[in-house]
Write a protein that holds these residues in place. Structure first.
Motif, PDB file in Angstrom:
ATOM      1  N   VAL A 122      36.041  30.876  68.122  1.00 11.63           N
ATOM      2  CA  VAL A 122      36.209  31.348  69.499  1.00 11.63           C
ATOM      3  C   VAL A 122      36.400  32.861  69.523  1.00 11.63           C
ATOM      4  O   VAL A 122      35.844  33.555  70.377  1.00 11.63           O
ATOM      5  CB  VAL A 122      37.372  30.617  70.194  1.00 11.63           C
ATOM      6  CG1 VAL A 122      37.726  31.279  71.522  1.00 11.63           C
ATOM      7  CG2 VAL A 122      37.006  29.155  70.412  1.00 11.63           C
ATOM      8  N   MET A 123      37.170  33.401  68.578  1.00 15.11           N
ATOM      9  CA  MET A 123      37.363  34.851  68.529  1.00 15.11           C
ATOM     10  C   MET A 123      36.032  35.569  68.303  1.00 15.11           C
ATOM     11  O   MET A 123      35.752  36.597  68.928  1.00 15.11           O
ATOM     12  CB  MET A 123      38.378  35.222  67.442  1.00 15.11           C
ATOM     13  CG  MET A 123      39.796  34.800  67.781  1.00 15.11           C
ATOM     14  SD  MET A 123      40.953  35.101  66.432  1.00 15.11           S
ATOM     15  CE  MET A 123      41.126  36.863  66.554  1.00 15.11           C
ATOM     16  N   LEU A 124      35.201  35.043  67.419  1.00 19.60           N
ATOM     17  CA  LEU A 124      33.887  35.632  67.179  1.00 19.60           C
ATOM     18  C   LEU A 124      32.998  35.505  68.418  1.00 19.60           C
ATOM     19  O   LEU A 124      32.276  36.442  68.775  1.00 19.60           O
ATOM     20  CB  LEU A 124      33.213  34.973  65.977  1.00 19.60           C
ATOM     21  CG  LEU A 124      33.833  35.286  64.619  1.00 19.60           C
ATOM     22  CD1 LEU A 124      33.250  34.375  63.549  1.00 19.60           C
ATOM     23  CD2 LEU A 124      33.610  36.738  64.259  1.00 19.60           C
ATOM     24  N   ALA A 125      33.049  34.360  69.074  1.00 30.20           N
ATOM     25  CA  ALA A 125      32.253  34.163  70.289  1.00 30.20           C
ATOM     26  C   ALA A 125      32.712  35.123  71.392  1.00 30.20           C
ATOM     27  O   ALA A 125      31.883  35.688  72.115  1.00 30.20           O
ATOM     28  CB  ALA A 125      32.351  32.711  70.759  1.00 30.20           C
ATOM     29  N   MET A 126      34.026  35.306  71.526  1.00 36.41           N
ATOM     30  CA  MET A 126      34.545  36.244  72.530  1.00 36.41           C
ATOM     31  C   MET A 126      34.091  37.664  72.222  1.00 36.41           C
ATOM     32  O   MET A 126      33.731  38.419  73.130  1.00 36.41           O
ATOM     33  CB  MET A 126      36.074  36.169  72.570  1.00 36.41           C
ATOM     34  CG  MET A 126      36.614  34.898  73.188  1.00 36.41           C
ATOM     35  SD  MET A 126      38.402  34.660  72.977  1.00 36.41           S
ATOM     36  CE  MET A 126      39.072  36.198  73.518  1.00 36.41           C
ATOM     37  N   LEU A 127      34.114  38.019  70.952  1.00 33.35           N
ATOM     38  CA  LEU A 127      33.658  39.352  70.554  1.00 33.35           C
ATOM     39  C   LEU A 127      32.186  39.524  70.912  1.00 33.35           C
ATOM     40  O   LEU A 127      31.801  40.543  71.499  1.00 33.35           O
ATOM     41  CB  LEU A 127      33.861  39.554  69.051  1.00 33.35           C
ATOM     42  CG  LEU A 127      33.258  40.811  68.446  1.00 33.35           C
ATOM     43  CD1 LEU A 127      33.934  42.061  69.012  1.00 33.35           C
ATOM     44  CD2 LEU A 127      33.379  40.770  66.936  1.00 33.35           C
ATOM     45  N   ALA A 128      31.368  38.533  70.591  1.00 32.68           N
ATOM     46  CA  ALA A 128      29.940  38.626  70.900  1.00 32.68           C
ATOM     47  C   ALA A 128      29.724  38.717  72.407  1.00 32.68           C
ATOM     48  O   ALA A 128      28.924  39.524  72.884  1.00 32.68           O
ATOM     49  CB  ALA A 128      29.192  37.422  70.319  1.00 32.68           C
ATOM     50  N   TRP A 129      30.441  37.917  73.168  1.00 32.33           N
ATOM     51  CA  TRP A 129      30.305  37.932  74.621  1.00 32.33           C
ATOM     52  C   TRP A 129      30.696  39.296  75.199  1.00 32.33           C
ATOM     53  O   TRP A 129      29.991  39.859  76.029  1.00 32.33           O
ATOM     54  CB  TRP A 129      31.161  36.825  75.223  1.00 32.33           C
ATOM     55  CG  TRP A 129      31.047  36.729  76.703  1.00 32.33           C
ATOM     56  CD1 TRP A 129      31.918  37.218  77.633  1.00 32.33           C
ATOM     57  CD2 TRP A 129      29.990  36.118  77.438  1.00 32.33           C
ATOM     58  NE1 TRP A 129      31.471  36.955  78.891  1.00 32.33           N
ATOM     59  CE2 TRP A 129      30.282  36.271  78.803  1.00 32.33           C
ATOM     60  CE3 TRP A 129      28.826  35.463  77.068  1.00 32.33           C
ATOM     61  CZ2 TRP A 129      29.451  35.787  79.805  1.00 32.33           C
ATOM     62  CZ3 TRP A 129      28.005  34.979  78.065  1.00 32.33           C
ATOM     63  CH2 TRP A 129      28.317  35.138  79.406  1.00 32.33           C
ATOM     64  N   ASP A 130      31.838  39.814  74.754  1.00 30.75           N
ATOM     65  CA  ASP A 130      32.301  41.118  75.236  1.00 30.75           C
ATOM     66  C   ASP A 130      31.350  42.234  74.834  1.00 30.75           C
ATOM     67  O   ASP A 130      31.098  43.152  75.604  1.00 30.75           O
ATOM     68  CB  ASP A 130      33.706  41.434  74.712  1.00 30.75           C
ATOM     69  CG  ASP A 130      34.780  40.628  75.403  1.00 30.75           C
ATOM     70  OD1 ASP A 130      34.502  40.040  76.476  1.00 30.75           O
ATOM     71  OD2 ASP A 130      35.902  40.578  74.875  1.00 30.75           O
ATOM     72  N   PHE A 131      30.823  42.156  73.624  1.00 25.34           N
ATOM     73  CA  PHE A 131      29.965  43.227  73.128  1.00 25.34           C
ATOM     74  C   PHE A 131      28.585  43.201  73.776  1.00 25.34           C
ATOM     75  O   PHE A 131      27.927  44.233  73.893  1.00 25.34           O
ATOM     76  CB  PHE A 131      29.839  43.157  71.608  1.00 25.34           C
ATOM     77  CG  PHE A 131      29.175  44.361  71.026  1.00 25.34           C
ATOM     78  CD1 PHE A 131      29.770  45.605  71.095  1.00 25.34           C
ATOM     79  CD2 PHE A 131      27.930  44.257  70.436  1.00 25.34           C
ATOM     80  CE1 PHE A 131      29.151  46.728  70.575  1.00 25.34           C
ATOM     81  CE2 PHE A 131      27.292  45.369  69.909  1.00 25.34           C
ATOM     82  CZ  PHE A 131      27.915  46.605  69.980  1.00 25.34           C
ATOM     83  N   ALA A 132      28.162  42.032  74.248  1.00 29.49           N
ATOM     84  CA  ALA A 132      26.830  41.912  74.850  1.00 29.49           C
ATOM     85  C   ALA A 132      26.657  42.850  76.034  1.00 29.49           C
ATOM     86  O   ALA A 132      25.572  43.389  76.256  1.00 29.49           O
ATOM     87  CB  ALA A 132      26.569  40.465  75.276  1.00 29.49           C
ATOM     88  N   LYS A 133      27.735  43.085  76.787  1.00 26.74           N
ATOM     89  CA  LYS A 133      27.594  43.959  77.955  1.00 26.74           C
ATOM     90  C   LYS A 133      27.297  45.401  77.557  1.00 26.74           C
ATOM     91  O   LYS A 133      26.776  46.169  78.355  1.00 26.74           O
ATOM     92  CB  LYS A 133      28.820  43.879  78.855  1.00 26.74           C
ATOM     93  CG  LYS A 133      30.110  44.291  78.224  1.00 26.74           C
ATOM     94  CD  LYS A 133      31.269  44.026  79.188  1.00 26.74           C
ATOM     95  CE  LYS A 133      32.568  44.004  78.432  1.00 26.74           C
ATOM     96  NZ  LYS A 133      33.645  43.424  79.186  1.00 26.74           N
ATOM     97  N   TYR A 134      27.602  45.774  76.311  1.00 28.57           N
ATOM     98  CA  TYR A 134      27.267  47.112  75.829  1.00 28.57           C
ATOM     99  C   TYR A 134      25.935  47.114  75.081  1.00 28.57           C
ATOM    100  O   TYR A 134      25.214  48.089  75.113  1.00 28.57           O
ATOM    101  CB  TYR A 134      28.359  47.645  74.898  1.00 28.57           C
ATOM    102  CG  TYR A 134      29.696  47.722  75.565  1.00 28.57           C
ATOM    103  CD1 TYR A 134      29.941  48.648  76.565  1.00 28.57           C
ATOM    104  CD2 TYR A 134      30.714  46.851  75.213  1.00 28.57           C
ATOM    105  CE1 TYR A 134      31.162  48.707  77.197  1.00 28.57           C
ATOM    106  CE2 TYR A 134      31.937  46.911  75.838  1.00 28.57           C
ATOM    107  CZ  TYR A 134      32.160  47.835  76.830  1.00 28.57           C
ATOM    108  OH  TYR A 134      33.359  47.885  77.459  1.00 28.57           O
ATOM    109  N   ALA A 135      25.637  46.026  74.431  1.00 27.77           N
ATOM    110  CA  ALA A 135      24.441  45.973  73.596  1.00 27.77           C
ATOM    111  C   ALA A 135      23.155  45.891  74.408  1.00 27.77           C
ATOM    112  O   ALA A 135      22.138  46.414  73.982  1.00 27.77           O
ATOM    113  CB  ALA A 135      24.523  44.781  72.645  1.00 27.77           C
TER     114      ALA A 135
END
Length: 182
Positions: A122-135
């Motif tokens: 879940v922590m990795l998924a949250m990181l990916a989700w949060d980072f997607a808005k910048y990527a």
């Protein structure tokens, strides 16, 4: 300045000691300390630090904390951030190694590891989700506005399915971004 250095040590030590599962899983904890608790960087700046850190070799935890430490307090801040990440883990690692070696076959220890895996996911998924808005946010709506998504898709296909070296993908994305995403 001393208070800032102490805060760097406390913030990054706390995140490091609470993190489980390696560098990518600990990034949300560093983000919380740097953005929400101490406000050393903005959410957008953290996204930039994360992107830059992942483009460089070595552990992501040390790169993120050192870059933020440098931004906040120069070279001394970078050194304190590195110490905050490395020393507590080193001390605990030595202590836990003896414990885990003795009890590695314990059903309780095996259960603890099994219990933490979903949290790390879940922590990795949250990181990916949060980072997607910048990527995936293009700098403009010009002819290359689709390029961030194209780079991500090409990288995934080349590395995951065609076994191209991840390093080549990173270098290619740096070059493409430098040329087309100015």
């Amino acid at each position: 300045m001393l208070k800032t250095l102490v805060d760097l040590f406390i913030g990054f030590s706390r995140a490091t000691l609470l993190g489980y599962g390696g560098g990518p899983a600990i990034v949300p904890l560093y983000e919380h300390e740097a953005v929400d608790v101490y406000r050393w960087v903005t959410q957008e700046e953290f996204g930039q630090v994360l992107a830059f850190s992942n483009a460089l070799p070595g552990p992501v935890a040390t790169k993120i904390t050192m870059l933020i430490g440098y931004k906040v307090a120069g070279w001394l801040g970078a050194a304190v951030a590195l110490i905050a990440v490395a020393i507590p883990v080193f001390i605990i690692l030595i202590g836990f190694f003896a414990f885990l070696e003795k009890f590695k076959d314990s059903p309780f220890i095996k259960g603890m590891v099994a219990g933490i895996r979903p949290v790390v996911f879940v922590m990795l998924a949250m990181l990916a989700w949060d980072f997607a808005k910048y990527a995936f946010v293009p700098k403009d709506t010009g002819p290359f506005s689709w390029l961030p998504f194209g780079i991500a898709a090409a990288y995934f296909i080349l590395v995951h399915y065609l076994n191209i070296s991840p390093l080549l993908g990173v270098v290619a994305s740096l070059i493409l971004g430098g040329i087309f995403l100015r």
